[in-house]
Design a protein around this motif. Structure first.
Motif, PDB file in Angstrom:
ATOM      1  N   ALA A 233      46.632  80.534  -4.932  1.00  0.00           N
ATOM      2  CA  ALA A 233      46.835  80.396  -3.459  1.00  0.00           C
ATOM      3  C   ALA A 233      46.117  79.316  -2.895  1.00  0.00           C
ATOM      4  CB  ALA A 233      47.075  81.589  -2.602  1.00  0.00           C
ATOM      5  N   ALA A 234      44.908  79.213  -2.890  1.00  0.00           N
ATOM      6  CA  ALA A 234      43.896  78.186  -2.471  1.00  0.00           C
ATOM      7  C   ALA A 234      44.361  76.849  -2.745  1.00  0.00           C
ATOM      8  CB  ALA A 234      42.522  78.431  -2.729  1.00  0.00           C
ATOM      9  N   GLN A 235      44.908  76.855  -3.623  1.00  0.00           N
ATOM     10  CA  GLN A 235      45.344  75.215  -4.169  1.00  0.00           C
ATOM     11  C   GLN A 235      46.819  74.935  -3.525  1.00  0.00           C
ATOM     12  OE1 GLN A 235      45.100  73.906  -8.190  1.00  0.00           O
ATOM     13  NE2 GLN A 235      46.536  72.107  -7.886  1.00  0.00           N
ATOM     14  N   ILE A 236      47.609  76.016  -3.644  1.00  0.00           N
ATOM     15  CA  ILE A 236      48.960  75.786  -2.510  1.00  0.00           C
ATOM     16  C   ILE A 236      48.589  75.528  -1.289  1.00  0.00           C
ATOM     17  CG2 ILE A 236      50.840  76.891  -1.773  1.00  0.00           C
ATOM     18  CD1 ILE A 236      50.993  76.630  -4.563  1.00  0.00           C
ATOM     19  N   GLY A 237      47.575  75.976  -0.629  1.00  0.00           N
ATOM     20  CA  GLY A 237      47.017  75.843   0.647  1.00  0.00           C
ATOM     21  C   GLY A 237      46.571  74.105   0.753  1.00  0.00           C
ATOM     22  N   GLU A 238      45.545  73.998  -0.311  1.00  0.00           N
ATOM     23  CA  GLU A 238      45.202  72.433  -0.168  1.00  0.00           C
ATOM     24  C   GLU A 238      46.353  71.502  -0.428  1.00  0.00           C
ATOM     25  OE1 GLU A 238      42.338  72.389  -3.371  1.00  0.00           O
ATOM     26  OE2 GLU A 238      40.846  73.798  -2.311  1.00  0.00           O
ATOM     27  N   ASP A 239      47.176  71.713  -1.284  1.00  0.00           N
ATOM     28  CA  ASP A 239      48.532  70.901  -1.385  1.00  0.00           C
ATOM     29  C   ASP A 239      49.379  70.692  -0.283  1.00  0.00           C
ATOM     30  OD1 ASP A 239      47.733  70.549  -4.107  1.00  0.00           O
ATOM     31  OD2 ASP A 239      49.543  71.475  -4.840  1.00  0.00           O
ATOM     32  N   ALA A 240      49.435  71.973   0.635  1.00  0.00           N
ATOM     33  CA  ALA A 240      49.956  71.767   1.966  1.00  0.00           C
ATOM     34  C   ALA A 240      49.308  70.764   3.008  1.00  0.00           C
ATOM     35  CB  ALA A 240      50.282  73.150   2.449  1.00  0.00           C
ATOM     36  N   VAL A 241      47.901  70.653   2.950  1.00  0.00           N
ATOM     37  CA  VAL A 241      47.230  69.808   3.749  1.00  0.00           C
ATOM     38  C   VAL A 241      47.315  68.580   3.125  1.00  0.00           C
ATOM     39  CG1 VAL A 241      45.208  69.317   4.649  1.00  0.00           C
ATOM     40  CG2 VAL A 241      45.735  71.730   4.245  1.00  0.00           C
ATOM     41  N   ARG A 242      47.351  68.418   1.575  1.00  0.00           N
ATOM     42  CA  ARG A 242      47.207  66.685   1.182  1.00  0.00           C
ATOM     43  C   ARG A 242      48.807  66.363   1.574  1.00  0.00           C
ATOM     44  NH1 ARG A 242      45.484  69.500  -3.959  1.00  0.00           N
ATOM     45  NH2 ARG A 242      43.176  68.800  -4.288  1.00  0.00           N
ATOM     46  N   LYS A 243      49.789  67.117   1.674  1.00  0.00           N
ATOM     47  CA  LYS A 243      51.126  66.778   1.726  1.00  0.00           C
ATOM     48  C   LYS A 243      51.375  66.384   3.320  1.00  0.00           C
ATOM     49  CE  LYS A 243      55.942  68.331   1.107  1.00  0.00           C
ATOM     50  NZ  LYS A 243      56.666  69.718   0.520  1.00  0.00           N
ATOM     51  N   LEU A 244      50.639  67.047   4.211  1.00  0.00           N
ATOM     52  CA  LEU A 244      50.610  66.783   5.617  1.00  0.00           C
ATOM     53  C   LEU A 244      50.004  65.476   5.879  1.00  0.00           C
ATOM     54  CD1 LEU A 244      51.106  67.660   8.664  1.00  0.00           C
ATOM     55  CD2 LEU A 244      48.830  68.678   8.431  1.00  0.00           C
TER      56      LEU A 244
ATOM     57  N   SER B  42      65.059  66.078  -3.501  1.00  0.00           N
ATOM     58  CA  SER B  42      63.869  65.891  -3.179  1.00  0.00           C
ATOM     59  C   SER B  42      62.900  66.950  -3.846  1.00  0.00           C
ATOM     60  CB  SER B  42      63.470  66.144  -1.569  1.00  0.00           C
ATOM     61  OG  SER B  42      62.273  66.050  -1.157  1.00  0.00           O
ATOM     62  N   GLY B  43      61.880  67.310  -3.347  1.00  0.00           N
ATOM     63  CA  GLY B  43      60.915  68.185  -4.301  1.00  0.00           C
ATOM     64  C   GLY B  43      59.868  68.772  -3.288  1.00  0.00           C
ATOM     65  N   GLN B  44      58.982  69.195  -4.208  1.00  0.00           N
ATOM     66  CA  GLN B  44      57.665  69.840  -3.221  1.00  0.00           C
ATOM     67  C   GLN B  44      56.718  69.042  -3.017  1.00  0.00           C
ATOM     68  OE1 GLN B  44      56.788  72.914  -1.282  1.00  0.00           O
ATOM     69  NE2 GLN B  44      59.198  72.768  -1.241  1.00  0.00           N
ATOM     70  N   PHE B  45      56.102  68.627  -4.213  1.00  0.00           N
ATOM     71  CA  PHE B  45      54.885  67.405  -4.221  1.00  0.00           C
ATOM     72  C   PHE B  45      54.987  66.104  -4.846  1.00  0.00           C
ATOM     73  CE2 PHE B  45      50.138  66.771  -4.104  1.00  0.00           C
ATOM     74  CZ  PHE B  45      49.948  67.009  -3.041  1.00  0.00           C
ATOM     75  N   PHE B  46      54.465  65.190  -4.379  1.00  0.00           N
ATOM     76  CA  PHE B  46      54.758  64.072  -5.058  1.00  0.00           C
ATOM     77  C   PHE B  46      53.583  63.187  -4.975  1.00  0.00           C
ATOM     78  CE2 PHE B  46      57.525  65.172  -1.534  1.00  0.00           C
ATOM     79  CZ  PHE B  46      58.523  65.437  -2.279  1.00  0.00           C
ATOM     80  N   TRP B  47      53.112  62.499  -6.329  1.00  0.00           N
ATOM     81  CA  TRP B  47      51.916  61.726  -6.583  1.00  0.00           C
ATOM     82  C   TRP B  47      52.608  60.438  -7.071  1.00  0.00           C
ATOM     83  CZ3 TRP B  47      47.060  62.931  -5.952  1.00  0.00           C
ATOM     84  CH2 TRP B  47      46.752  64.217  -5.946  1.00  0.00           C
ATOM     85  N   GLU B  48      51.797  59.348  -6.331  1.00  0.00           N
ATOM     86  CA  GLU B  48      51.999  57.938  -6.800  1.00  0.00           C
ATOM     87  C   GLU B  48      51.275  57.880  -8.137  1.00  0.00           C
ATOM     88  OE1 GLU B  48      52.467  53.943  -4.415  1.00  0.00           O
ATOM     89  OE2 GLU B  48      50.412  54.776  -4.199  1.00  0.00           O
ATOM     90  N   ILE B  49      51.945  57.009  -9.111  1.00  0.00           N
ATOM     91  CA  ILE B  49      51.386  56.548 -10.299  1.00  0.00           C
ATOM     92  C   ILE B  49      51.245  55.166 -10.259  1.00  0.00           C
ATOM     93  CG2 ILE B  49      51.742  56.488 -12.633  1.00  0.00           C
ATOM     94  CD1 ILE B  49      53.419  58.879 -12.201  1.00  0.00           C
ATOM     95  N   LYS B  50      49.805  54.859 -10.590  1.00  0.00           N
ATOM     96  CA  LYS B  50      49.540  53.475 -10.724  1.00  0.00           C
ATOM     97  C   LYS B  50      48.861  53.107 -11.832  1.00  0.00           C
ATOM     98  CE  LYS B  50      51.051  51.670  -6.788  1.00  0.00           C
ATOM     99  NZ  LYS B  50      52.319  50.597  -6.873  1.00  0.00           N
ATOM    100  N   ASN B  51      49.229  52.401 -13.086  1.00  0.00           N
ATOM    101  CA  ASN B  51      48.241  52.004 -14.055  1.00  0.00           C
ATOM    102  C   ASN B  51      48.290  53.251 -14.733  1.00  0.00           C
ATOM    103  OD1 ASN B  51      48.455  49.091 -13.277  1.00  0.00           O
ATOM    104  ND2 ASN B  51      46.548  49.492 -11.761  1.00  0.00           N
ATOM    105  N   GLY B  52      49.198  53.932 -15.012  1.00  0.00           N
ATOM    106  CA  GLY B  52      48.805  55.088 -15.972  1.00  0.00           C
ATOM    107  C   GLY B  52      48.340  56.359 -15.278  1.00  0.00           C
ATOM    108  N   ARG B  53      47.875  56.308 -13.952  1.00  0.00           N
ATOM    109  CA  ARG B  53      47.075  57.443 -13.316  1.00  0.00           C
ATOM    110  C   ARG B  53      47.512  57.813 -12.174  1.00  0.00           C
ATOM    111  NH1 ARG B  53      41.750  57.729 -15.167  1.00  0.00           N
ATOM    112  NH2 ARG B  53      41.037  58.602 -12.866  1.00  0.00           N
TER     113      ARG B  53
END
Length: 546
Positions: free
Chosen positions: A270-281, A464-475
């Motif tokens: 649950a804590a990481q879900i909360g952190e992800d929500a703030v990251r997303k914001l 769409s989706g729930q969470f999105f990470w940009e990928i640059k140069n394989g990272r």
């Protein structure tokens, strides 16, 4: 509680990249759920649950319904005694929001008379009501016979006597609602402890579906299925900017018992879900354009459902199902030659997947369930069919018996073709999600279920989706927000150029897949590894923030 983007990034180190892609929710999968479906369904759970079933007390009345239907003029009849129990326990923040329970029980009688189907159902189980029920069903068939184009043709199958209970360790109904609520509140409090998380909602849905099937051909099938669906959503708020974002836990609904909820370890994640929500914001806005995307199984399963699952329903492709979400761009006449993807694209359909929401041992026609190929090397090779549909497509597929896709969602609903579990076959070279990321110079990793839209031929779509990470140069470089991808079914599956191996295979699924008029709802799962595609990425800013 609120937080700024600067303070959050400083506290969590998100700007430097991610050490963890997502929580460990895949550990909750039931045994066998991480592997593609076997040919046969899993071994039965505890059969003693059937020996004590209250449905057995009404078996003679179900047999009476068959006899009465035959006397009234039916050439075939089947009766289903069906008992449902449903429960939902939900919380918001630190308090219980609701405990809702429901149940239903009754008999559905389906007949063939004068070459047409007829159906009637009743919650009343006494001799007089059963006799009336049979007469109503046969009368309905004779009316329908005046409108039919051709007589119903049932594939020949041997009558089966069998029993099956879905594998599970803990019956959800042996766990008190208070214990369920306590677990959910503990998870909610863990997420709410993250700075910036304003609200958390969590719930657990449980289903218990039991049915006793009898046919005039001599079949007797008794089955009991348990399904559970845990969920948790954290909402982060930036009051200064007047904005919010929500993040859902990605644990999948499963054919399983309460152990699936315990194994999911909602409190730990649950804590990481909360952190992800703030990251997303506080995430950076996406730049629209043609992009490479890697779709996690927690996202790709829904795209499979809409772009492959629904258009390969044979009745939908023939125009017999149109009122609920349209027909299909796929043409049964082109079976074996229609290319819907490249050579990497292989789909199997089944009702045998361990943990699969549509899994059972026999369908509602009394036909044994199986696993079969839908798409092979990018080409459409077969369809979802039932016992009375097999002859419609026999010359194209060679299938003589149908594929056991008959299902009714209640005693009061008529059984018809419903979606089985449909899964994308993993690649043979064992690639992981990390391998796909490392091989991508510029792209976006998308996980979780978000909003979606698809046209009435199941061709053009946006997901769409729930969470999105940009990928640059394989990272993984940074979180993004407001991401959706657009394509059409054929271009999308032709663009798939990398696919994960069996070790990355995961199930997703839904309790509520709608079809028919009157509408019915069934539960279904879709498995897949992560895969890479080329799509048109758009910004949903102003459309959604969840």
């Amino acid at each position: 509680m609120s937080t700024s983007r600067r303070s959050f990034l400083r506290a969590t180190g998100v700007a430097a990249g991610a050490g963890v892609l997502w929580p460990g929710w895949a550990r909750a999968d039931p045994p066998g759920a991480r592997e593609p479906a076997p040919v046969k369904p899993p071994s039965s759970g505890d059969l003693s649950l059937l020996a004590a079933s209250p449905l057995l007390a009404d078996e003679l009345l179900a047999a009476r319904a068959l006899d009465a239907a035959k006397k009234a003029g039916a050439s075939y009849a089947d009766a289903r005694l069906v008992a449902w129990r449903r429960e939902r326990v939900s919380v918001r923040d630190d308090h219980i929001r609701g405990v809702r329970r429901s149940s239903e029980y009754g008999i559905g009688l389906r007949v063939i008379a004068d070459g047409a189907w007829g159906f009637a159902a009743s919650p009343r189980l006494d001799a007089k009501s059963i006799d009336k029920l049979a007469k109503r069903a046969v009368a309905a068939a004779k009316i329908n016979a005046k409108l039919r184009r051709e007589p119903v043709e049932l594939a020949s199958v041997s009558p089966i006597a069998g029993r099956w209970v879905s594998p599970h360790r803990v019956d959800p109904w042996t766990v008190p609602p208070k214990d369920k609520a306590d677990l959910l509140i503990a998870a909610s409090n863990s997420a709410r402890a993250i700075a910036g998380v304003a609200h958390v909602s969590a719930s657990v849905d449980a289903q218990r579906e039991e049915k006793l099937f009898l046919s005039s051909e001599g079949a007797r099938i008794h089955q009991l299925l348990f399904r559970v669906r845990p969920s948790l959503t954290a909402t982060a708020v930036d009051r200064r900017r007047g904005q919010f974002a929500s993040r859902n836990h990605e644990i999948a609904a499963m054919l399983a018992g309460w152990e699936h909820v315990e194994d999911a370890k909602l409190v730990d994640d649950a804590a990481q879900i909360g952190e992800d929500a703030v990251r997303k914001l506080h995430a950076a806005p996406v730049e629209p354009g043609e992009r490479t995307v890697i779709l996690d199984p927690s996202n790709l399963w829904l795209t499979i459902h809409e772009s492959i699952g629904h258009p390969t329903e044979l009745d939908r492709a023939l125009g017999l199902e149109a009122n609920y979400a349209g027909t299909s761009f796929m043409d049964p006449a082109r079976t074996g030659e229609l290319e819907i993807g490249n050579e990497l694209v292989n789909f199997v359909a089944d009702r045998t997947q361990p943990g699969g929401l549509a899994t059972c041992a026999w369908d509602d026609d009394g036909v044994g369930t199986e696993r079969w190929q839908l798409v092979e090397g990018g080409k459409l090779v077969d369809w979802q069919t039932t016992r009375d549909q097999a002859h419609w497509i026999r010359d194209k597929t060679g299938d003589k018996d149908g594929h056991a896709c008959s299902y009714a969602d209640s005693y009061s609903s008529v059984a018809f073709q419903r979606m089985p579990n449909i899964s994308l076959t993993p690649g043979e070279d064992g690639k992981t999600t990390e391998d796909l990321i490392n091989a991508t110079d510029d792209g976006i990793l998308i996980s979780g279920r978000g909003s979606w839209s698809i046209d009435h031929q199941r061709y053009n779509f946006q997901f769409s989706g729930q969470f999105f990470w940009e990928i640059k140069n394989g990272r993984l470089a940074r979180p993004l927000r407001d991401v959706a991808y657009q394509a059409n079914t054929v271009d999308f599956w032709h663009s798939m150029d990398m696919i994960g191996g069996q070790g990355s295979f995961r199930l997703g699924g839904s309790f509520s897949d709608g079809k028919g008029q009157p509408g019915q709802s069934n539960a279904v799962s879709h498995g897949c590894p992560p895969a890479r595609f080329r799509v048109n990425v758009v910004s949903t800013a102003g459309q959604e923030r969840s």
